[in-house]
Enzyme design. Structure first.
Site, PDB file in Angstrom:
ATOM      1  N   ASP A 102      42.200  29.190  52.456  1.00  0.00           N
ATOM      2  CA  ASP A 102      42.840  28.151  53.288  1.00  0.00           C
ATOM      3  C   ASP A 102      44.043  28.618  54.121  1.00  0.00           C
ATOM      4  O   ASP A 102      45.047  27.895  54.230  1.00  0.00           O
ATOM      5  CB  ASP A 102      43.283  26.975  52.410  1.00  0.00           C
ATOM      6  CG  ASP A 102      42.123  26.281  51.724  1.00  0.00           C
ATOM      7  OD1 ASP A 102      40.975  26.719  51.901  1.00  0.00           O
ATOM      8  OD2 ASP A 102      42.364  25.301  51.001  1.00  0.00           O
TER       9      ASP A 102
ATOM     10  N   GLU B  50      39.872  24.297  53.904  1.00  0.00           N
ATOM     11  CA  GLU B  50      39.784  22.915  53.403  1.00  0.00           C
ATOM     12  C   GLU B  50      39.556  22.018  54.610  1.00  0.00           C
ATOM     13  O   GLU B  50      40.402  21.960  55.518  1.00  0.00           O
ATOM     14  CB  GLU B  50      41.068  22.513  52.672  1.00  0.00           C
ATOM     15  CG  GLU B  50      40.955  21.110  52.070  1.00  0.00           C
ATOM     16  CD  GLU B  50      42.169  20.677  51.260  1.00  0.00           C
ATOM     17  OE1 GLU B  50      43.078  21.509  51.032  1.00  0.00           O
ATOM     18  OE2 GLU B  50      42.212  19.496  50.883  1.00  0.00           O
TER      19      GLU B  50
ATOM     20  N   LYS C 295      35.195  23.866  52.615  1.00  0.00           N
ATOM     21  CA  LYS C 295      35.233  23.148  51.338  1.00  0.00           C
ATOM     22  C   LYS C 295      35.923  21.789  51.481  1.00  0.00           C
ATOM     23  O   LYS C 295      37.030  21.706  52.010  1.00  0.00           O
ATOM     24  CB  LYS C 295      35.921  24.000  50.269  1.00  0.00           C
ATOM     25  CG  LYS C 295      37.367  24.360  50.550  1.00  0.00           C
ATOM     26  CD  LYS C 295      37.881  25.277  49.445  1.00  0.00           C
ATOM     27  CE  LYS C 295      39.360  25.561  49.570  1.00  0.00           C
ATOM     28  NZ  LYS C 295      40.237  24.394  49.469  1.00  0.00           N
TER      29      LYS C 295
ATOM     30  N   LYS D 284      39.661  20.820  46.695  1.00  0.00           N
ATOM     31  CA  LYS D 284      40.696  21.839  46.514  1.00  0.00           C
ATOM     32  C   LYS D 284      40.045  23.142  46.047  1.00  0.00           C
ATOM     33  O   LYS D 284      40.392  24.218  46.501  1.00  0.00           O
ATOM     34  CB  LYS D 284      41.752  21.362  45.505  1.00  0.00           C
ATOM     35  CG  LYS D 284      42.446  20.054  45.900  1.00  0.00           C
ATOM     36  CD  LYS D 284      43.096  20.137  47.258  1.00  0.00           C
ATOM     37  CE  LYS D 284      43.789  18.835  47.624  1.00  0.00           C
ATOM     38  NZ  LYS D 284      44.122  18.779  49.072  1.00  0.00           N
TER      39      LYS D 284
ATOM     40  N   VAL E 278      46.638  30.201  50.125  1.00  0.00           N
ATOM     41  CA  VAL E 278      47.574  29.092  49.889  1.00  0.00           C
ATOM     42  C   VAL E 278      46.822  27.816  49.509  1.00  0.00           C
ATOM     43  O   VAL E 278      45.667  27.650  49.878  1.00  0.00           O
ATOM     44  CB  VAL E 278      48.420  28.831  51.160  1.00  0.00           C
ATOM     45  CG1 VAL E 278      49.239  30.053  51.502  1.00  0.00           C
ATOM     46  CG2 VAL E 278      47.583  28.393  52.353  1.00  0.00           C
ATOM     47  N   THR E 279      47.511  26.917  48.805  1.00  0.00           N
ATOM     48  CA  THR E 279      48.755  27.118  48.119  1.00  0.00           C
ATOM     49  C   THR E 279      48.462  27.482  46.662  1.00  0.00           C
ATOM     50  O   THR E 279      47.468  27.039  46.101  1.00  0.00           O
ATOM     51  CB  THR E 279      49.661  25.856  48.153  1.00  0.00           C
ATOM     52  OG1 THR E 279      48.951  24.767  47.535  1.00  0.00           O
ATOM     53  CG2 THR E 279      50.023  25.471  49.564  1.00  0.00           C
TER      54      THR E 279
ATOM     55  N   CYS F 202      44.971  24.768  45.895  1.00  0.00           N
ATOM     56  CA  CYS F 202      43.607  25.267  46.155  1.00  0.00           C
ATOM     57  C   CYS F 202      43.344  26.640  45.547  1.00  0.00           C
ATOM     58  O   CYS F 202      42.214  26.940  45.148  1.00  0.00           O
ATOM     59  CB  CYS F 202      43.347  25.268  47.655  1.00  0.00           C
ATOM     60  SG  CYS F 202      43.262  23.584  48.302  1.00  0.00           S
TER      61      CYS F 202
ATOM     62  N   GLN G 298      48.266  33.423  27.060  1.00  0.00           N
ATOM     63  CA  GLN G 298      47.246  33.482  25.991  1.00  0.00           C
ATOM     64  C   GLN G 298      46.217  34.593  26.245  1.00  0.00           C
ATOM     65  O   GLN G 298      45.014  34.376  26.129  1.00  0.00           O
ATOM     66  CB  GLN G 298      46.552  32.134  25.845  1.00  0.00           C
ATOM     67  CG  GLN G 298      47.516  30.989  25.521  1.00  0.00           C
ATOM     68  CD  GLN G 298      46.801  29.660  25.466  1.00  0.00           C
ATOM     69  OE1 GLN G 298      46.042  29.400  24.548  1.00  0.00           O
ATOM     70  NE2 GLN G 298      47.040  28.820  26.468  1.00  0.00           N
TER      71      GLN G 298
HETATM   72  C1  C5J Z   1      45.652  23.805  49.667  1.00  0.00           C
HETATM   73  C2  C5J Z   1      46.579  21.578  49.710  1.00  0.00           C
HETATM   74  N1  C5J Z   1      44.966  24.656  50.401  1.00  0.00           N
HETATM   75  N2  C5J Z   1      47.722  21.954  49.169  1.00  0.00           N
HETATM   76  N3  C5J Z   1      45.647  22.501  50.072  1.00  0.00           N
HETATM   77  O1  C5J Z   1      46.293  24.178  48.696  1.00  0.00           O
HETATM   78  O2  C5J Z   1      46.352  20.417  49.942  1.00  0.00           O
END
Ligand code: C5J
Length: 233
Positions: A25, A73, A130, A133, A158-159, A163, A203
């Site tokens: 993204d 996204e 997509k 997320k 990101v982020t 995602c 873990q």
């Molecule tokens: C992504 C979002 N790419 N934060 N989208 O993390 O909505």
């Protein structure tokens, strides 16, 4: 087998062709000062700071002809693939599908929905559109990975806690060995990034591994050039 120094322990890189660089993204609306992310009040300079590192990784993968997967996204213009709950969420002045500074927000094909020019996909690279997320939800990603025999994913973008982490969790549940490259992922919220990385490696690596771009580049440099050369398609 080449090892990458990682947390919580070394990550074993399989033979070329079986691992891919996944760039999540890196779209204009999340990164550019006039985009949707900035309109929401986020400091986009944090996300822009990882672009040179991603350019280096992308150049290395391209030079070795190793698989690269980009994700975006986005939703269809009629929003038929966007749950009403996602549109409603946030009470912001701008909602998904509204006209923002760079076209309709999160709509496929709009200028703000494009990947930033520095990381623009090449025609033979995989691009996953997509609606969620995670990159596996309602996409052809799993079928593509199976068809190509890709078992290991080096995850960036990101982020971190939204995602990127969702995709890594989805991949982990499906049996993929995932390595997040910590200086090639970023969040608008530094504390969220920090905790997301800690959650992944807790873990004994419950979701996978983390490392730095330098460690990945050092490992790629050890690949016998004659063994690389796997095209994306
Ligand atoms: C992504 C979002 N790419 N934060 N989208 O993390 O909505």
């Amino acid at each position: 087998m080449i090892s990458i120094s990682a947390t919580p322990y070394d990550y074993e890189l399989p033979e070329p062709g079986k691992f891919a660089l996944v760039i999540i993204d890196m779209q204009r609306d999340f990164l550019e000062p006039s985009g949707f992310g900035a309109v929401l009040g986020n400091d986009v300079s944090r996300l822009q700071a990882i672009v040179p590192t991603l350019e280096q990784l992308l150049a290395a993968f391209r030079s070795l002809k190793l698989p690269v997967i980009h994700t975006l996204e986005c939703h269809q213009p009629d929003l038929s693939d966007c749950p009403p709950a996602k549109i409603k969420r946030g009470h912001g002045s701008l909602k998904i599908g509204d006209r923002g500074p760079m076209g309709r927000i999160l709509i496929k094909g709009e200028p703000g929905n494009a990947i930033i020019p520095e990381l623009e996909p090449l025609p033979d690279e995989i691009v996953i559109y997509k609606p969620g997320k995670g990159a596996f939800y309602s996409t052809e990603l799993e079928a593509i990975l199976q068809e190509k025999g890709i078992t290991h994913l080096l995850i960036t973008g990101v982020t971190t806690e939204v995602c990127v982490q969702t995709t890594m969790r989805e991949a982990n549940d499906r049996g993929y060995e995932c390595l997040m490259i910590e200086d090639a992922t970023e969040s608008y919220f530094p504390e969220f990034k920090h905790v997301a990385l800690a959650m992944i490696t807790a873990q004994g690596g419950i979701i996978g591994w983390t490392t730095t771009a330098n460690h990945v580049l050092q490992a790629l440099a050890k690949l016998p050039l004659g063994r690389a050369g796997f095209a994306n398609n």
